[in-house]
Design a protein around this motif. Structure first.
Motif, PDB file in Angstrom:
ATOM      1  N   ILE A 121       0.837  -1.204   0.000  1.00  0.00           N
ATOM      2  CA  ILE A 121       0.000   0.000   0.000  1.00  0.00           C
ATOM      3  C   ILE A 121       0.871   1.254   0.000  1.00  0.00           C
ATOM      4  N   ALA A 122       1.963   1.218   0.747  1.00  0.00           N
ATOM      5  CA  ALA A 122       2.865   2.361   0.778  1.00  0.00           C
ATOM      6  C   ALA A 122       3.485   2.608  -0.594  1.00  0.00           C
ATOM      7  N   LYS A 123       3.771   1.540  -1.345  1.00  0.00           N
ATOM      8  CA  LYS A 123       4.348   1.682  -2.673  1.00  0.00           C
ATOM      9  C   LYS A 123       3.398   2.396  -3.625  1.00  0.00           C
ATOM     10  N   MET A 124       2.102   2.227  -3.389  1.00  0.00           N
ATOM     11  CA  MET A 124       1.112   2.843  -4.261  1.00  0.00           C
ATOM     12  C   MET A 124       0.862   4.306  -3.919  1.00  0.00           C
ATOM     13  N   ARG A 125       1.233   4.715  -2.710  1.00  0.00           N
ATOM     14  CA  ARG A 125       0.871   6.052  -2.237  1.00  0.00           C
ATOM     15  C   ARG A 125       1.417   7.154  -3.141  1.00  0.00           C
ATOM     16  N   ASP A 126       2.701   7.068  -3.497  1.00  0.00           N
ATOM     17  CA  ASP A 126       3.299   8.103  -4.335  1.00  0.00           C
ATOM     18  C   ASP A 126       2.641   8.152  -5.707  1.00  0.00           C
ATOM     19  N   GLY A 127       2.332   6.977  -6.257  1.00  0.00           N
ATOM     20  CA  GLY A 127       1.686   6.930  -7.568  1.00  0.00           C
ATOM     21  C   GLY A 127       0.326   7.594  -7.560  1.00  0.00           C
ATOM     22  N   PHE A 128      -0.452   7.353  -6.521  1.00  0.00           N
ATOM     23  CA  PHE A 128      -1.769   7.968  -6.420  1.00  0.00           C
ATOM     24  C   PHE A 128      -1.656   9.485  -6.239  1.00  0.00           C
ATOM     25  N   LYS A 130       0.625  11.461  -7.469  1.00  0.00           N
ATOM     26  CA  LYS A 130       1.047  12.126  -8.703  1.00  0.00           C
ATOM     27  C   LYS A 130      -0.119  12.256  -9.681  1.00  0.00           C
ATOM     28  N   ASN A 131      -0.825  11.175  -9.920  1.00  0.00           N
ATOM     29  CA  ASN A 131      -1.953  11.205 -10.856  1.00  0.00           C
ATOM     30  C   ASN A 131      -2.887  10.062 -10.500  1.00  0.00           C
ATOM     31  N   GLU A 132      -3.876  10.391  -9.716  1.00  0.00           N
ATOM     32  CA  GLU A 132      -4.750   9.381  -9.105  1.00  0.00           C
ATOM     33  C   GLU A 132      -5.394   8.469 -10.136  1.00  0.00           C
ATOM     34  N   PHE A 133      -6.067   9.055 -11.121  1.00  0.00           N
ATOM     35  CA  PHE A 133      -6.823   8.246 -12.082  1.00  0.00           C
ATOM     36  C   PHE A 133      -5.903   7.406 -12.962  1.00  0.00           C
ATOM     37  N   ASN A 134      -4.876   8.037 -13.534  1.00  0.00           N
ATOM     38  CA  ASN A 134      -3.980   7.314 -14.441  1.00  0.00           C
ATOM     39  C   ASN A 134      -3.241   6.184 -13.727  1.00  0.00           C
ATOM     40  N   TYR A 135      -2.871   6.414 -12.481  1.00  0.00           N
ATOM     41  CA  TYR A 135      -2.154   5.379 -11.741  1.00  0.00           C
ATOM     42  C   TYR A 135      -3.074   4.195 -11.429  1.00  0.00           C
ATOM     43  N   LEU A 136      -4.318   4.490 -11.070  1.00  0.00           N
ATOM     44  CA  LEU A 136      -5.276   3.412 -10.805  1.00  0.00           C
ATOM     45  C   LEU A 136      -5.542   2.616 -12.081  1.00  0.00           C
ATOM     46  N   PHE A 138      -3.531   2.270 -14.542  1.00  0.00           N
ATOM     47  CA  PHE A 138      -2.305   1.505 -14.764  1.00  0.00           C
ATOM     48  C   PHE A 138      -2.290   0.237 -13.911  1.00  0.00           C
ATOM     49  N   LEU A 139      -2.663   0.348 -12.635  1.00  0.00           N
ATOM     50  CA  LEU A 139      -2.667  -0.809 -11.740  1.00  0.00           C
ATOM     51  C   LEU A 139      -3.673  -1.866 -12.177  1.00  0.00           C
ATOM     52  N   ARG A 140      -4.801  -1.417 -12.725  1.00  0.00           N
ATOM     53  CA  ARG A 140      -5.817  -2.365 -13.177  1.00  0.00           C
ATOM     54  C   ARG A 140      -5.400  -3.049 -14.477  1.00  0.00           C
ATOM     55  N   LEU A 141      -4.749  -2.295 -15.356  1.00  0.00           N
ATOM     56  CA  LEU A 141      -4.329  -2.871 -16.642  1.00  0.00           C
ATOM     57  C   LEU A 141      -3.182  -3.853 -16.477  1.00  0.00           C
ATOM     58  N   LEU A 142      -2.244  -3.525 -15.591  1.00  0.00           N
ATOM     59  CA  LEU A 142      -1.084  -4.393 -15.359  1.00  0.00           C
ATOM     60  C   LEU A 142      -1.257  -5.114 -14.025  1.00  0.00           C
ATOM     61  N   PRO A 143      -1.399  -6.432 -14.035  1.00  0.00           N
ATOM     62  CA  PRO A 143      -1.641  -7.179 -12.789  1.00  0.00           C
ATOM     63  C   PRO A 143      -0.406  -7.282 -11.905  1.00  0.00           C
ATOM     64  N   ILE A 144       0.120  -6.121 -11.473  1.00  0.00           N
ATOM     65  CA  ILE A 144       1.298  -6.116 -10.608  1.00  0.00           C
ATOM     66  C   ILE A 144       0.920  -6.480  -9.181  1.00  0.00           C
ATOM     67  N   PHE A 145      -0.213  -5.956  -8.703  1.00  0.00           N
ATOM     68  CA  PHE A 145      -0.705  -6.244  -7.355  1.00  0.00           C
ATOM     69  C   PHE A 145      -2.018  -7.009  -7.459  1.00  0.00           C
ATOM     70  N   PRO A 146      -2.329  -7.866  -6.479  1.00  0.00           N
ATOM     71  CA  PRO A 146      -3.611  -8.571  -6.471  1.00  0.00           C
ATOM     72  C   PRO A 146      -4.787  -7.591  -6.492  1.00  0.00           C
ATOM     73  N   PHE A 147      -5.872  -8.009  -7.101  1.00  0.00           N
ATOM     74  CA  PHE A 147      -7.046  -7.149  -7.288  1.00  0.00           C
ATOM     75  C   PHE A 147      -7.547  -6.590  -5.962  1.00  0.00           C
ATOM     76  N   ILE A 166     -14.460   4.484 -12.263  1.00  0.00           N
ATOM     77  CA  ILE A 166     -14.189   4.539 -13.703  1.00  0.00           C
ATOM     78  C   ILE A 166     -12.868   3.857 -14.032  1.00  0.00           C
ATOM     79  N   GLY A 167     -11.837   4.078 -13.205  1.00  0.00           N
ATOM     80  CA  GLY A 167     -10.547   3.442 -13.444  1.00  0.00           C
ATOM     81  C   GLY A 167     -10.625   1.928 -13.380  1.00  0.00           C
ATOM     82  N   THR A 168     -11.392   1.421 -12.424  1.00  0.00           N
ATOM     83  CA  THR A 168     -11.578  -0.031 -12.308  1.00  0.00           C
ATOM     84  C   THR A 168     -12.368  -0.568 -13.489  1.00  0.00           C
ATOM     85  N   LEU A 169     -13.451   0.108 -13.826  1.00  0.00           N
ATOM     86  CA  LEU A 169     -14.313  -0.326 -14.929  1.00  0.00           C
ATOM     87  C   LEU A 169     -13.531  -0.449 -16.237  1.00  0.00           C
ATOM     88  N   LEU A 170     -12.727   0.554 -16.531  1.00  0.00           N
ATOM     89  CA  LEU A 170     -11.963   0.555 -17.787  1.00  0.00           C
ATOM     90  C   LEU A 170     -10.736  -0.349 -17.709  1.00  0.00           C
TER      91      LEU A 170
END
Length: 239
Positions: A121-128, A130-136, A138-147, A166-170
């Motif tokens: 969760i801490a690793k995701m904090r900086d990404g969120f 910087k750009n909340e929607f785009n980072y989310l 990105f996380l959904r498109l690339l299965p780096i972390f469990p859903f 919207i980020g999850t849906l797309l």
């Protein structure tokens, strides 16, 4: 932290415990689906909209309670409804279920744990930040972390509801369509009277979607290599 704020989380935990206590994991398997495939298919043909409603409700519960079995349900969606509609019903149900988890976590912990997060969760904090929607997305498109980890992290870190939904849906569209494609191929194999074993993998209906799934699984590896390469270019003296 009041009991009222914790109640949704407590409810989700109790549901997860009840699921395993009743042996629910035994019902979410390929063997069970193969055993009851004809009955499920017949019921779907006779009561299509009711089948969609039941399927989506079960999927929402599985995702909301973080029950391991979403992959089997996505395959089942391809089994029963075909690639396109199987993926559509799955995407909608998975997004709703994920949003329920996100809202429960956000209500209980967002304010108290946002600055104390550690690990994934801490690793995701900086990404969120910087750009909340785009980072989310990105996380959904690339299965780096469990859903389910992403659902929890987004709630803890206070991601906006609009961006999360919207980020999850797309973001889950590509993977969901591929899994539904695999499920449709398994359904075709069962209709032909095949047993679910390694031999059916070599049929085109199974082999093509599995190849697509394999390519999708390589995306995070390629991304990491590109990221490391870029880091070395920016810092050539870094060991």
């Amino acid at each position: 932290m009041s009991l009222k704020r914790l109640f949704p989380i407590i409810l989700l935990i109790i549901g997860l415990i009840i699921f395993f206590a009743l042996g629910g994991e035994h019902y979410l398997s390929l063997e069970t689906l193969a055993m009851h495939y004809q009955n499920l298919q017949a019921f779907t043909q006779q009561h299509y909209f009711l089948s969609v409603l039941i399927f989506m409700l079960i999927y929402i519960i599985i995702v909301a309670f973080s029950i391991p079995g979403a992959t089997i349900m996505t395959l089942l969606g391809g089994f029963l409804f075909g690639v396109f509609f199987g993926a559509i019903w799955t995407i909608l149900a998975a997004t709703i279920g994920a949003t329920i988890t996100y809202l429960a976590v956000r209500m209980a912990f967002a304010e108290s744990l946002k600055h104390k997060a550690s690990g994934s969760i801490a690793k995701m904090r900086d990404g969120f930040q910087k750009n909340e929607f785009n980072y989310l997305l990105f996380l959904r498109l690339l299965p780096i972390f469990p859903f389910f980890i992403i659902n929890i992290a987004a709630g803890v870190l206070g991601v906006s509801l609009r961006h999360f939904f919207i980020g999850t849906l797309l973001g889950i569209i590509p993977g969901t369509f591929i899994y539904a494609w695999v499920g449709s191929g398994l359904g075709f194999a069962l209709e032909q009277g095949h047993v679910l074993n390694l031999k059916i993998i070599f049929s085109p209906q199974i082999l093509l979607p599995i190849c697509a799934l394999a390519l999708l699984s390589l995306v995070p590896i390629i991304y990491k290599k590109l990221k490391n390469s870029r880091t070395l270019q920016d810092n050539p003296h870094k060991e």
